[in-house]
Enzyme design. Structure first.
Site, PDB file in Angstrom:
ATOM      1  N   LYS A 183      -9.018  58.922  -4.045  1.00  0.00           N
ATOM      2  CA  LYS A 183      -8.922  58.036  -5.199  1.00  0.00           C
ATOM      3  C   LYS A 183      -8.041  58.663  -6.280  1.00  0.00           C
ATOM      4  CE  LYS A 183     -12.027  55.238  -6.049  1.00  0.00           C
ATOM      5  NZ  LYS A 183     -13.009  54.140  -6.029  1.00  0.00           N
TER       6      LYS A 183
ATOM      7  N   ASP B  74      -5.808  48.635  -5.596  1.00  0.00           N
ATOM      8  CA  ASP B  74      -6.824  48.497  -6.628  1.00  0.00           C
ATOM      9  C   ASP B  74      -6.355  47.637  -7.787  1.00  0.00           C
ATOM     10  OD1 ASP B  74      -9.394  49.142  -7.719  1.00  0.00           O
ATOM     11  OD2 ASP B  74      -8.401  50.519  -9.092  1.00  0.00           O
TER      12      ASP B  74
ATOM     13  N   LYS C 218     -21.568  51.299  -3.651  1.00  0.00           N
ATOM     14  CA  LYS C 218     -22.318  50.938  -4.857  1.00  0.00           C
ATOM     15  C   LYS C 218     -23.625  50.262  -4.452  1.00  0.00           C
ATOM     16  CE  LYS C 218     -18.082  50.469  -7.559  1.00  0.00           C
ATOM     17  NZ  LYS C 218     -17.179  49.543  -8.275  1.00  0.00           N
TER      18      LYS C 218
ATOM     19  N   ARG D  83     -46.365  41.309  -1.718  1.00  0.00           N
ATOM     20  CA  ARG D  83     -45.301  41.575  -2.676  1.00  0.00           C
ATOM     21  C   ARG D  83     -44.205  42.459  -2.093  1.00  0.00           C
ATOM     22  NH1 ARG D  83     -42.411  39.115  -4.833  1.00  0.00           N
ATOM     23  NH2 ARG D  83     -44.233  37.865  -5.374  1.00  0.00           N
TER      24      ARG D  83
ATOM     25  N   GLU E 151      -6.122  55.334  -2.307  1.00  0.00           N
ATOM     26  CA  GLU E 151      -6.094  54.304  -3.338  1.00  0.00           C
ATOM     27  C   GLU E 151      -4.776  54.355  -4.109  1.00  0.00           C
ATOM     28  OE1 GLU E 151      -9.448  53.306  -6.382  1.00  0.00           O
ATOM     29  OE2 GLU E 151      -8.100  54.724  -7.370  1.00  0.00           O
TER      30      GLU E 151
END
Length: 282
Positions: A168, A219, A136, A101, A198
């Site tokens: 940012k 962005d 992320k 597994r 950004e």
């Protein structure tokens, strides 16, 4: 492609095995399978995709029982179809079943990351753009997931907060503007640290240009705005597009002329590639 060092992957695999084995080990296998039984199993892809994480699968079995031999593993980055044998493992049957597994979980997840990356990399291959990951990532899996992105034909963004600067919108708001934020960063970091800023409008981009940076993150801009932004930059900075990008929307974004497209779901929401374990005699 190069494998990740064992010192990087072993803590992840050990923790996964420890979580699975708990306090008493594999109750099912130890009750049913004789201690001297041996078996050979095959890792088989059930669908089309790109493989990543084979070293993790190998290590899962080796840590359970060093007598298990894993061989003929496809290298990470290999393209597979339904029925493709990814590798085989032979040895004590108890160890093979106990480690199954964890081996499949990590291999399937990382192959899913690589496969998701490849869907975008393939779609934009006719452009200059490259697909990149983000921060992320699932906690504890960042290095492995970023390795899988490369296996799928993508590029790595920064690995953490400590290896590059990304200014940012909230940094700019607290600092009191782009100029103040850039000045503070340049006072704080070394000369080898890259700086990206950004922006979410052409006006912000024009404000940034005379100040200079290594890269600009464009962005949530529509493709026509991105095309204008790329023209405004004129090659003076690396251009990166981000914001809810899918395989379908990636093409017009890439065709706008950006250098990079960063995509968070490659790592935080990757769909597992279905890889099964078949007994060699089945």
């Amino acid at each position: 492609m190069r494998s990740l060092p064992r010192i990087v992957i072993e803590p992840v695999v050990r923790d996964a095995l420890r979580e699975d084995l708990g306090r008493a080990g594999d109750l099912t296998t130890d009750a049913i399978i004789p201690a001297d039984a041996r078996a050979t199993v095959r890792l088989v892809s059930r669908e089309t995709g790109v493989i990543a994480g084979t070293d993790c699968a190998r290590l899962a079995w080796e840590l359970v029982d060093p007598r298990i031999e894993v061989r003929d593993l496809l290298p990470d980055g290999s393209r597979v179809q339904p029925g493709t044998v990814v590798g085989t493992a032979s040895g004590p049957a108890r160890g093979l079943l106990t480690g199954e597994r964890v081996a499949l979980n990590v291999l399937g997840h990382l192959s899913g990351v690589a496969t998701g990356t490849a869907t975008i990399a393939d779609a934009i291959a006719h452009t200059r753009a490259r697909v990149a990951d983000t921060r992320k990532t699932i906690p504890g899996l960042r290095a492995l997931q970023k390795h899988a992105v490369v296996a799928g034909g993508g590029s790595n963004h920064r690995f953490g907060l400590d290896d590059a600067v990304l200014i940012k919108d909230n940094h700019i708001a607290v600092a009191g503007g782009v100029s103040a934020a850039l000045a503070a960063v340049r006072e704080h970091v070394g000369h080898l640290v890259k700086i990206e800023v950004e922006v979410d409008s052409l006006d912000q981009l024009r404000e940034l240009l005379p100040l200079g940076a290594d890269a600009v993150l464009l962005d949530n801009m529509a493709p026509d705005v991105l095309r204008e932004a790329v023209a405004v930059v004129g090659g003076r900075m690396i251009t990166e597009a981000s914001g809810r990008i899918t395989p379908a929307t990636a093409v017009p974004i890439a065709e706008a002329g950006v250098d990079l497209i960063s995509v968070g779901w490659l790592t935080h929401s990757a769909r597992v590639l279905d890889i099964g374990l078949d007994h060699a005699d089945s």
